[in-house]
Structure formats: structure tokens, C-alpha cells
Enzyme design. Structure first.
Site, PDB file in Angstrom:
ATOM      1  N   THR A 106       0.866   4.412   1.456  1.00 19.85           N
ATOM      2  CA  THR A 106       0.105   4.714   2.672  1.00 19.85           C
ATOM      3  C   THR A 106       0.222   3.562   3.669  1.00 19.85           C
ATOM      4  OG1 THR A 106      -1.471   5.774   1.150  1.00 19.85           O
ATOM      5  CG2 THR A 106      -1.986   5.874   3.463  1.00 19.85           C
ATOM      6  N   ARG A 124      -5.765   2.843   0.572  1.00 23.50           N
ATOM      7  CA  ARG A 124      -6.845   3.752   0.939  1.00 23.50           C
ATOM      8  C   ARG A 124      -8.227   3.180   0.644  1.00 23.50           C
ATOM      9  NH1 ARG A 124      -4.430   9.455  -1.530  1.00 23.50           N
ATOM     10  NH2 ARG A 124      -2.325   9.252  -0.643  1.00 23.50           N
ATOM     11  N   GLU A 143       2.604   2.515  -7.423  1.00 28.70           N
ATOM     12  CA  GLU A 143       2.285   2.538  -5.998  1.00 28.70           C
ATOM     13  C   GLU A 143       0.770   2.473  -5.817  1.00 28.70           C
ATOM     14  OE1 GLU A 143       2.260   5.749  -2.326  1.00 28.70           O
ATOM     15  OE2 GLU A 143       3.849   5.915  -3.830  1.00 28.70           O
ATOM     16  N   LYS A 202      10.690   9.242   0.942  1.00 28.93           N
ATOM     17  CA  LYS A 202       9.603   9.974   0.301  1.00 28.93           C
ATOM     18  C   LYS A 202       9.520  11.347   0.961  1.00 28.93           C
ATOM     19  CE  LYS A 202       4.546   9.860  -0.167  1.00 28.93           C
ATOM     20  NZ  LYS A 202       3.356   8.997  -0.115  1.00 28.93           N
TER      21      LYS A 202
END
Length: 218
Positions: free
Chosen positions: A75, A51, A47, A135
């Protein structure tokens, strides 16, 4: 929520490996050797979090150069990011939370997705919408293994990838739960090892993480 995955026996991202490395890539030149080290250590699902400005290029580089990796985007917050990540080669999507519009975009992307939850109501809302894989974030802060254990009775159809504050000492307890398929973590990609290009150390840490979900021989 289906997409080609590297093994016919792997029904979902949750079943690829006991641990999904959560990776922050600041320099795109690190992406490919980092992914190769993780795959060599037994962690094919990676993953890459959105960011940093390098994230999409990192996903693109891994998708193009490391065929044994199943690179995903983390994210993910907007429908535009969903489109951009899939175009870059992301094979799964992870969000820290969800809205109906984000869920619709992820559902329409054609790749597996893990929307983030931290409350029972959010889990029930996703189950109502036909989503069973999620998640759990932030795992430790949101109640940890005790919380997930409590959900297993009334909501056994929900499966989770807990992420947030999990390390090698706590991962086995999560992995022992019936409603946990894998955990997410970053302890196998320490920033100092990435900065130093110490891919051997990362491979070793990945191998240790990959072994966490295996039964201990008698």
C-alpha cells in the site's frame, strides 16, 4: 529493479515463494513472532501494508530480528513512503496502482518494486517504461484468471503477482498461469489467530500456502 534477495537462484520477489502474505500489523509486538511463523512455514517474502500506524515499526522490527524474512512494504502511495519504508528496512515495495512520480521514486529506491495494474493500458504503459513485474489488483474484481490468461498471449513479457480476493481454493488456478509468478493473500494470517498469538496455527497455514506451488508427485 534488483536488490539482494536470500537466494542467488531467486531472480525476483515473484520467485521467492508461491504466496506472499499480505499482513496488517496493528500491534508492533506481533510483528516478529508473526514473521517467524510465516518463515518457518515456508513463506519468506512478507508484505506489511501501510494501513496502520504500527506498519513502519513492524517493518523495522522484522528486518532487525528475522534475518530469513524478506520484508516488504505494501500500500505504498507516495514518494515519501518509499523513502520511509526503505529506511525502515523494506526489501521490496508494492503499490495498488502507480503514477509517474511514484514509479520514479520506487525505481530510484534501489529495491525491487511491484506497481499495481488492473487494465491492459496500464500494463502496456509499464512495459514501455521498462517494468515487467507488476501487482494485478484487485485480482478477483478486475477479471481474475480469465483476464490474466487473456493478457499472456499479446503481453507475454509481463509477469504478475495477483492480489485481492484470492484464497487457498483459487490460488492454484492463478499459479498455473504462465504469466503469474506468485499470488498475494492474507488467509494464512487470520486476525483471530494474530490476536490470540496462535503462531503455531499461522505456521501451519503458511506451510499449506507454501505447498500450493509445488507439483503434485506422481
Amino acid at each position: 529493479m534488483t536488490s539482494p534477495l536470500p537466494s542467488a537462484s531467486a531472480a525476483s520477489v515473484l520467485d521467492l515463494a508461491p504466496v506472499v502474505p499480505v499482513v496488517v500489523v496493528s500491534d508492533v509486538s506481533d510483528a516478529v513472532p508473526l514473521a517467524r511463523a510465516l518463515v518457518a512455514g515456508g513463506l519468506p517474502a512478507i508484505e506489511v501494508t501501510l494501513r496502520t500506524p504500527a506498519a513502519l515499526d513492524a517493518i523495522r522490527a522484522i528486518a532487525g530480528a528475522v534475518p530469513d524474512a524478506v520484508v516488504g512494504a505494501g500500500t505504498v502511495l507516495t514518494s515519501e513512503q518509499v523513502t520511509d519504508c526503505v529506511a525502515a528496512g523494506a526489501r521490496f515495495l508494492v503499490s495498488p496502482g502507480w503514477t509517474d512520480s511514484l514509479l520514479a521514486a520506487m525505481r530510484g529506491s534501489g529495491v525491487p518494486f511491484l506497481p499495481g495494474v488492473s487494465t491492459t493500458s496500464e500494463v502496456v504503459a509499464l512495459l514501455e517504461r521498462g517494468v515487467r513485474e507488476m501487482k494485478f489488483f484487485p485480482a478477483q474484481a478486475a477479471g481474475g484468471t480469465a483476464y490474466l490468461r487473456s493478457l499472456a498471449g499479446p503481453l507475454p513479457q509481463a509477469r504478475f503477482c495477483p492480489t485481492g480476493g484470492i484464497g487457498p481454493a483459487t490460488a492454484p488456478e492463478y499459479l498455473s498461469l504462465p504469466n503469474v509468478g506468485c499470488v498475494g493473500g492474507s488467509w494464512m494470517v487470520p486476525a483471530e489467530a494474530v490476536a490470540a498469538g496462535d503462531w503455531g496455527r499461522i505456521e501451519e497455514l503458511a506451510r499449506g500456502a507454501a505447498g500450493l506451488g509445488r507439483p503434485v508427485p506422481d
